[in-house]
Design a protein around this motif. Structure first.
Motif, PDB file in Angstrom:
ATOM      1  N   TRP A 153      21.436  32.817  52.451  1.00  0.00           N
ATOM      2  CA  TRP A 153      21.082  32.649  51.041  1.00  0.00           C
ATOM      3  C   TRP A 153      19.674  32.086  50.874  1.00  0.00           C
ATOM      4  N   LYS A 154      19.293  31.164  51.745  1.00  0.00           N
ATOM      5  CA  LYS A 154      17.956  30.602  51.658  1.00  0.00           C
ATOM      6  C   LYS A 154      16.891  31.657  51.888  1.00  0.00           C
ATOM      7  N   GLY A 155      17.169  32.575  52.792  1.00  0.00           N
ATOM      8  CA  GLY A 155      16.218  33.648  53.034  1.00  0.00           C
ATOM      9  C   GLY A 155      16.114  34.585  51.851  1.00  0.00           C
ATOM     10  N   LEU A 156      17.242  34.880  51.220  1.00  0.00           N
ATOM     11  CA  LEU A 156      17.243  35.773  50.066  1.00  0.00           C
ATOM     12  C   LEU A 156      16.478  35.185  48.884  1.00  0.00           C
ATOM     13  N   THR A 157      16.557  33.879  48.726  1.00  0.00           N
ATOM     14  CA  THR A 157      16.005  33.225  47.531  1.00  0.00           C
ATOM     15  C   THR A 157      14.788  32.349  47.851  1.00  0.00           C
ATOM     16  N   ARG A 158      14.118  32.588  48.964  1.00  0.00           N
ATOM     17  CA  ARG A 158      13.006  31.716  49.364  1.00  0.00           C
ATOM     18  C   ARG A 158      11.827  31.761  48.400  1.00  0.00           C
ATOM     19  N   ASP A 159      11.728  32.798  47.577  1.00  0.00           N
ATOM     20  CA  ASP A 159      10.628  32.906  46.624  1.00  0.00           C
ATOM     21  C   ASP A 159      10.984  32.358  45.247  1.00  0.00           C
ATOM     22  N   LEU A 160      12.158  31.767  45.120  1.00  0.00           N
ATOM     23  CA  LEU A 160      12.590  31.170  43.855  1.00  0.00           C
ATOM     24  C   LEU A 160      12.533  29.651  43.956  1.00  0.00           C
ATOM     25  N   PRO A 161      12.379  28.958  42.822  1.00  0.00           N
ATOM     26  CA  PRO A 161      12.456  27.498  42.862  1.00  0.00           C
ATOM     27  C   PRO A 161      13.803  27.048  43.432  1.00  0.00           C
ATOM     28  N   THR A 162      13.791  25.952  44.176  1.00  0.00           N
ATOM     29  CA  THR A 162      15.011  25.478  44.829  1.00  0.00           C
ATOM     30  C   THR A 162      16.144  25.257  43.834  1.00  0.00           C
ATOM     31  N   GLY A 163      15.820  24.676  42.689  1.00  0.00           N
ATOM     32  CA  GLY A 163      16.844  24.423  41.676  1.00  0.00           C
ATOM     33  C   GLY A 163      17.488  25.698  41.162  1.00  0.00           C
ATOM     34  N   VAL A 164      16.672  26.735  40.949  1.00  0.00           N
ATOM     35  CA  VAL A 164      17.190  28.020  40.470  1.00  0.00           C
ATOM     36  C   VAL A 164      18.091  28.655  41.527  1.00  0.00           C
ATOM     37  N   ALA A 165      17.636  28.632  42.778  1.00  0.00           N
ATOM     38  CA  ALA A 165      18.438  29.204  43.867  1.00  0.00           C
ATOM     39  C   ALA A 165      19.771  28.484  44.007  1.00  0.00           C
ATOM     40  N   THR A 166      19.754  27.152  43.894  1.00  0.00           N
ATOM     41  CA  THR A 166      20.992  26.377  43.994  1.00  0.00           C
ATOM     42  C   THR A 166      21.926  26.689  42.833  1.00  0.00           C
ATOM     43  N   LEU A 167      21.362  26.786  41.624  1.00  0.00           N
ATOM     44  CA  LEU A 167      22.182  27.108  40.453  1.00  0.00           C
ATOM     45  C   LEU A 167      22.846  28.470  40.610  1.00  0.00           C
ATOM     46  N   MET A 168      22.091  29.461  41.096  1.00  0.00           N
ATOM     47  CA  MET A 168      22.667  30.782  41.325  1.00  0.00           C
ATOM     48  C   MET A 168      23.808  30.710  42.332  1.00  0.00           C
ATOM     49  N   ALA A 169      23.607  29.953  43.408  1.00  0.00           N
ATOM     50  CA  ALA A 169      24.648  29.834  44.431  1.00  0.00           C
ATOM     51  C   ALA A 169      25.894  29.156  43.865  1.00  0.00           C
ATOM     52  N   VAL A 170      25.691  28.101  43.079  1.00  0.00           N
ATOM     53  CA  VAL A 170      26.829  27.388  42.476  1.00  0.00           C
ATOM     54  C   VAL A 170      27.615  28.320  41.562  1.00  0.00           C
ATOM     55  N   LEU A 171      26.908  29.093  40.736  1.00  0.00           N
ATOM     56  CA  LEU A 171      27.582  30.015  39.818  1.00  0.00           C
ATOM     57  C   LEU A 171      28.378  31.069  40.581  1.00  0.00           C
ATOM     58  N   ILE A 172      27.784  31.581  41.659  1.00  0.00           N
ATOM     59  CA  ILE A 172      28.480  32.607  42.444  1.00  0.00           C
ATOM     60  C   ILE A 172      29.720  32.023  43.107  1.00  0.00           C
ATOM     61  N   PHE A 173      29.607  30.810  43.656  1.00  0.00           N
ATOM     62  CA  PHE A 173      30.770  30.193  44.294  1.00  0.00           C
ATOM     63  C   PHE A 173      31.860  29.878  43.272  1.00  0.00           C
ATOM     64  N   ILE A 174      31.468  29.498  42.069  1.00  0.00           N
ATOM     65  CA  ILE A 174      32.468  29.251  41.029  1.00  0.00           C
ATOM     66  C   ILE A 174      33.182  30.547  40.664  1.00  0.00           C
ATOM     67  N   ILE A 175      32.414  31.647  40.573  1.00  0.00           N
ATOM     68  CA  ILE A 175      32.995  32.940  40.208  1.00  0.00           C
ATOM     69  C   ILE A 175      33.961  33.441  41.275  1.00  0.00           C
ATOM     70  N   ILE A 176      33.522  33.390  42.547  1.00  0.00           N
ATOM     71  CA  ILE A 176      34.387  33.901  43.613  1.00  0.00           C
ATOM     72  C   ILE A 176      35.412  32.866  44.060  1.00  0.00           C
ATOM     73  N   GLY A 177      35.315  31.664  43.479  1.00  0.00           N
ATOM     74  CA  GLY A 177      36.258  30.607  43.816  1.00  0.00           C
ATOM     75  C   GLY A 177      37.206  30.280  42.686  1.00  0.00           C
ATOM     76  N   PRO A 178      37.113  29.076  42.129  1.00  0.00           N
ATOM     77  CA  PRO A 178      38.141  28.605  41.191  1.00  0.00           C
ATOM     78  C   PRO A 178      38.163  29.283  39.833  1.00  0.00           C
ATOM     79  N   ALA A 179      37.064  29.927  39.426  1.00  0.00           N
ATOM     80  CA  ALA A 179      37.041  30.505  38.079  1.00  0.00           C
ATOM     81  C   ALA A 179      37.760  31.842  37.991  1.00  0.00           C
ATOM     82  N   PHE A 180      37.545  32.721  38.981  1.00  0.00           N
ATOM     83  CA  PHE A 180      38.088  34.073  38.843  1.00  0.00           C
ATOM     84  C   PHE A 180      38.763  34.625  40.105  1.00  0.00           C
ATOM     85  N   ALA A 181      37.998  34.795  41.176  1.00  0.00           N
ATOM     86  CA  ALA A 181      38.507  35.558  42.320  1.00  0.00           C
ATOM     87  C   ALA A 181      39.720  34.915  42.981  1.00  0.00           C
TER      88      ALA A 181
END
Length: 434
Positions: free
Chosen positions: A70-98
């Motif tokens: 994930w760090k390699g995929l998002t290395r050109d994004l601000p750290t906060g934005v990359a972390t927020l994207m990761a958190v949202l994805i984990f929430i989606i594939i975790g407790p929220a939906f999947a």
């Protein structure tokens, strides 16, 4: 001398990749889509295969190309934005939906068909027991679930293969006319239906695990790693495509035996009962129930591991929290959970697709940081319009946008943004040098 994998290792890697993606969503959505697509099921199936097979596998390759997960995929994004994207994805594939959805599929196929008058009480009791078991295995982090998984995926694939053959030999009804949006836009509707598998999100988060398996086999060369990853992808794609094609056909011939059903899980249960009777239903229920359990254990463990890396809470505490939330969310019911998840997927899936695309064109961007911000920002902006439309908001003012009527207003603007990124970046660099 460059180390090479044996054929048996390549096949094992491909089967493992197939197992990564064969979960609850992969089983319940094709029958539902096939039933609605009717005589247009071929076009709908092609669209579904693009998002449910092609994109996840390309996503895995993108992770390998980027290097560093994930760090390699998002290395050109601000750290906060990359972390927020990761958190949202984990929430989606975790407790929220999947994860709750996997529990609901286990209930719909493995438990509900054997109840005389199932209601909210039965669903609640099942949710508590199911996610308590998942929590236990996630807390223990033992090898028992790995042992089960080694036998479970082959059994599940074998059961689905038998079901596919039975459907082809003895379909339970005729293919009827298409319904709803499948009448005029079968291809794009199938494409959007593929969002529901959420496998593109999973590929971005877990693709590196497959790369690690290759590395542990002694393959250090990046080109060789990508090559074996592609081989594994082709094997997995073939397996997934076989499952999807057969389940689409099952759904398209299920109008008689599955009247009154509300989701793909109920369609599957009704069809299996018509073909094999109670015994077949029990076998399929056991296999899919265990498959869903292993999926949930993996998702709960992955979410707990990631969230514990961001906070002071321990892994075990996060396991309890995630599993508890899953049990609560599962009580909304499968149909309602799917309905709630659709706007979220419409908003975020295009961003994931754009991120994958950027990975492959990054080398041609003179200013990757600017390019990534521009493209992902445009993808998100226009995908929010699609999401608002799905939620029922009056978005007629944007009807002039290309593909807006089919829920893909994000596509052309995102492609244009990718082209513009190259020239805007070049100009920005020239001004900086001047």
């Amino acid at each position: 001398m460059t180390k090479r994998l044996k054929l048996v290792d390549i096949l094992a890697l491909g089967f493992m990749t197939f197992a990564f993606f064969l979960g609850a969503g992969n089983i319940i959505f094709p029958p539902q889509a096939g039933m609605l697509a009717g005589d247009h099921y071929t076009a709908a199936m092609i669209g579904f295969l693009i998002t449910a097979v092609g994109l996840p596998l390309i996503g895995i390759i993108a992770v390998a190309v980027a290097g560093g997960g994930w760090k390699g995929l998002t290395r050109d994004l601000p750290t906060g934005v990359a972390t927020l994207m990761a958190v949202l994805i984990f929430i989606i594939i975790g407790p929220a939906f999947a994860a709750p959805r996997a529990g609901l599929v286990a209930y719909e196929i493995g438990f509900k068909p054997f109840l005389s008058a199932p209601g909210q009480l039965e669903l609640g009791a099942f949710s508590v027991v199911f996610f308590a078991v998942a929590m236990f295995f996630s807390l223990s982090q033992g090898k028992l679930i790995d042992t089960i998984g080694k036998f479970l995926t082959p059994l599940l694939f074998a059961a689905l293969a038998i079901l596919a053959i039975a459907v082809i030999i003895n379909p339970q009804g005729d293919v009827v006319a298409a319904q709803g949006s499948y009448v005029e836009n079968a291809l794009t509707t199938g494409f959007l239906e593929g969002y529901n598998t959420m496998d593109t999100f999973a590929a971005l988060m877990f693709g590196m695990l497959i790369v690690d398996v290759i590395r542990k086999k002694g393959i250090e060369d990046n080109k060789a790693t990508c090559m074996y990853l592609i081989y594994a992808g082709i094997i997995a794609a073939a397996g997934l495509a076989f499952v999807y094609v057969s389940l689409f056909y099952l759904g398209s011939t299920a109008s008689v035996v599955a009247q009154g059903t509300q989701n793909g899980g109920e369609i599957m249960a009704a069809y299996v009962d018509a073909l094999f009777g109670p015994v077949g239903q029990m076998i399929l229920a056991a296999i899919i129930g265990l498959a869903c359990l292993t999926t949930v254990i993996g998702l709960v463990s992955a979410c707990a591991d990631y969230f514990s890396s961001l906070t002071s809470w321990t892994y075990r505490r996060w396991v309890v929290v995630v599993a508890t939330v899953c049990a609560v969310v599962a009580n909304v019911g499968l149909k309602q959970l799917i309905a709630i998840s659709i706007p979220v997927l419409f908003a975020l899936y295009p961003v994931a697709i754009a991120l994958i695309g950027l990975t492959f064109i990054r080398r041609w961007l003179p200013n990757p940081a600017l390019g990534y911000r521009l493209v992902l920002g445009v993808a998100l902006l226009f995908s929010l319009l699609d999401a608002a439309k799905v939620m029922g908001a009056d978005m007629s003012a944007f009807s002039f946008l290309p593909l807006f009527d089919v829920g893909m207003a994000w596509l052309l603007p995102t492609l244009v943004a990718m082209g513009v990124a190259k020239f805007v970046g070049s100009r920005a660099n020239a001004l900086a040098e001047a």
